[in-house]
Scaffold this active site. Structure first.
Site, PDB file in Angstrom:
ATOM      1  CD  GLU A 200      -2.907   0.084   2.586  1.00  0.00           C
ATOM      2  OE1 GLU A 200      -3.836  -0.734   2.593  1.00  0.00           O
ATOM      3  OE2 GLU A 200      -2.503   0.681   3.609  1.00  0.00           O
ATOM      4  CG  HIS A 208      -6.441   4.968  13.219  1.00  0.00           C
ATOM      5  ND1 HIS A 208      -6.101   3.725  12.734  1.00  0.00           N
ATOM      6  CD2 HIS A 208      -7.653   4.817  13.805  1.00  0.00           C
ATOM      7  CE1 HIS A 208      -7.069   2.864  13.023  1.00  0.00           C
ATOM      8  NE2 HIS A 208      -8.027   3.507  13.682  1.00  0.00           N
ATOM      9  CD  GLU A 278      -8.819   0.057  12.541  1.00  0.00           C
ATOM     10  OE1 GLU A 278      -8.780   0.029  13.781  1.00  0.00           O
ATOM     11  OE2 GLU A 278      -7.914  -0.408  11.829  1.00  0.00           O
ATOM     12  CG  ASN A 293     -10.451  -3.569  13.700  1.00  0.00           C
ATOM     13  OD1 ASN A 293     -10.041  -2.514  14.133  1.00  0.00           O
ATOM     14  ND2 ASN A 293      -9.666  -4.393  13.024  1.00  0.00           N
ATOM     15  NE  ARG A 295     -10.647  -6.953  16.760  1.00  0.00           N
ATOM     16  CZ  ARG A 295     -10.084  -5.804  17.118  1.00  0.00           C
ATOM     17  NH1 ARG A 295     -10.610  -5.069  18.089  1.00  0.00           N
ATOM     18  NH2 ARG A 295      -9.005  -5.361  16.508  1.00  0.00           N
TER      19      ARG A 295
END
Ligand code: ADP
Ligand code: ADP
Ligand code: MG
Length: 460
Positions: A200, A208, A278, A293, A295
């Site tokens: 990437e 973030h 994210e 994610n 979870r």
């Protein structure tokens, strides 16, 4: 509704899940390794079953033992928490085939987001921006070199199965690329049992920012706002906050755009349950999808504080088949929340883990202060698992108030017997750039190199 849930995890998240079950009048079964016999989740659950020796691959990662425990205790559902088996599609399948509900996304959503390369392709198809990169897995050196040349240095080599900041290397030239390609593969094979990597573009001075999503079995997906997790050390989160100061101060329009894109990804994946989309954001306000994610996230409490929604309770209700009780318009945001992860690590010795017995323990409290932890005086932190002791969360009417409460709460937090990161968190909270809300993922390195310089100058 479920009658009995097995919690396939340990530490603070196991305690958090047991609390949500109790409030819903659901009985709980804890599983634990020999190292965790004195752990708080074992005390709090209605039943507890030992599943093996201390190393996680002989206990918390043993699907056979967890399923046996679930069958012996006769549970309806399993909550996997985060880490361990939480994103393991095979485990979710085994649960379903035993007629035990897995509290998390179903196999359809798991497969749509199977790994980072697959998720990247899905985001691209949804029209969500992704960093320029390789088309799927990069098989060999030659392939890596061709891709890096096309993308342009610097680049990131990332494990498709990666997590917790592992299996990731940046490269600025052909030599470090070839080296990074092999080390990332080896690290990924060891940590995740899958050596696959992709490449990437490295986004410079990145932020973030992630969005919490919730989806139900009817195909509805909503988002619960963002969390800014740019305070990171070695690609691992240290402090998280919501709302994001970058969005508030510079790119207000991003909130709606990114929130829409997060929902779009959830809808395309037929996402069920709680998940996190994210993104990485650069200094010009360009944003790029990173991963989903699948979870509950460590930093979920800050979202709970500003939305007033109990995410773990919601996970359980959704898994039991209930539709979402909120539409997007019902989600209201109020105030500001910050979380500091308190780890048993020595900030003065390169964050070396500091397991051992906690001698004295006093945790902060009061208005707007929340501590999610499994720690207590006399508790021994085992050396086999991650070093998080707990999460300190503060809530205020605005960022200033949340920060002031955090500084004061950190000063109150007393843990002796093991080294902790409390002083490091305090240094972050005192930093003028953090106070202004001006920081990227380079912030911690800059802070630490400044501290190192001061130490050297002091000595000379
Ligand atoms: P969060 O965004 O929830 O903080 P992290 O990436 O920090 O997520 O991971 C939370 C926990 O789960 C950590 O203990 C981390 O080591 C573990 N973890 C995350 N992903 C994986 C994975 N793919 N395999 C094993 N452990 C993981
Ligand atoms: P993990 O599964 O370990 O959480 P992520 O893909 O979510 O891995 O990335 C973790 C962190 O690594 C990000 O929050 C960011 O700080 C950094 N990172 C990942 N990809 C890039 C990139 N392309 N450019 C710059 N930083 C990146
Ligand atoms: Mg991540």
């Amino acid at each position: 509704m479920f009658e009995k849930i097995l919690v396939a995890n340990r530490g603070e998240i196991a305690v958090r899940i047991i609390r949500a079950c109790k409030e819903l009048n659901i009985r709980t079964v804890a599983v634990y390794s020999e190292a965790d016999a004195n752990s708080m989740h074992v005390q709090l659950a209605d039943e507890a079953i030992c599943i093996g020796r201390p190393p996680s691959n002989e206990s918390y990662l043993r699907i056979d033992r967890i399923i046996s425990a679930a069958e012996v205790a006769d549970v309806d559902a399993i909550h996997p928490g985060y880490g361990f088996l939480s994103e393991n599609a095979h485990f979710a399948d085994v649960c379903e085939s035993c007629n035990i509900r897995f509290i998390g996304p179903n196999s359809r959503a798991m497969n749509a987001l199977a790994d980072k390369a697959v998720s990247r392709a899905l985001a691209k198809k949804a029209g969500v921006p992704v960093p320029p990169g390789s088309d799927g897995v990069v098989e060999n050196e030659q392939d890596a070199l061709v891709n890096a040349k096309r993308i342009g240095y610097p680049v990131m080599i990332k494990a498709v199965a990666g997590g917790g900041g592992r299996g990731m290397r940046s490269a600025h030239n052909d030599i470090s690329l070839v080296k990074g390609f092999h080390t990332a593969r080896t690290e990924a094979e060891k940590a995740f049992g899958n050596p696959g990597v992709y490449i990437e573009k490295y986004i410079e001075d990145p932020h973030h920012i992630e969005f919490q999503i919730l989806g139900d079995y009817k195909g509805h997906v909503i988002h619960l706002g963002e969390r800014d997790c740019s305070v990171q050390r070695r690609n691992q989160k240290v402090v998280e906050e919501t709302p994001s100061p970058l969005i508030d101060n510079r790119f207000k329009k991003l909130r709606e755009k990114m929130g829409k894109d997060a929902r779009k990804i959830g809808e395309m994946a037929h996402y069920v349950g709680a998940g996190t989309v994210e993104f990485i954001v650069d200094n010009q306000g360009n944003y790029y999808f990173l991963e989903v994610n699948k979870r509950i996230q460590v930093e979920h409490p800050i979202t709970e504080e500003v939305t007033g929604i109990d995410l773990v309770r919601y996970q359980i209700l959704i898994a039991a088949g209930e539709p979402l009780r909120h539409s997007q318009g019902d989600i209201k945001f109020e105030g500001h929340a910050i979380e500091c992860r308190i780890n048993a690590e020595d900030p003065f010795d390169d964050f070396r883990p500091s397991p051992g017995r906690i001698e004295m323990y006093f945790q902060p409290g009061g208005h707007g202060v929340r501590v999610d932890t499994h720690a207590y005086a006399g508790y021994t932190i085992p050396s086999h698992y991650d070093s998080m002791i707990g999460k300190l969360v503060t809530f205020g009417k605005d960022r200033r108030e949340a920060m002031d409460k955090m500084s004061s709460a950190l000063a109150e937090y007393m843990i002796t017997g093991v080294k902790t990161t409390i002083s490091f968190q305090q240094a972050i909270l005192q930093d003028p750039n953090f106070r202004r809300g001006v920081y990227s993922t380079n912030f911690v390195d800059q802070l630490l190199s400044g501290a190192r310089r001061e130490l050297i100058e002091d000595k000379s």
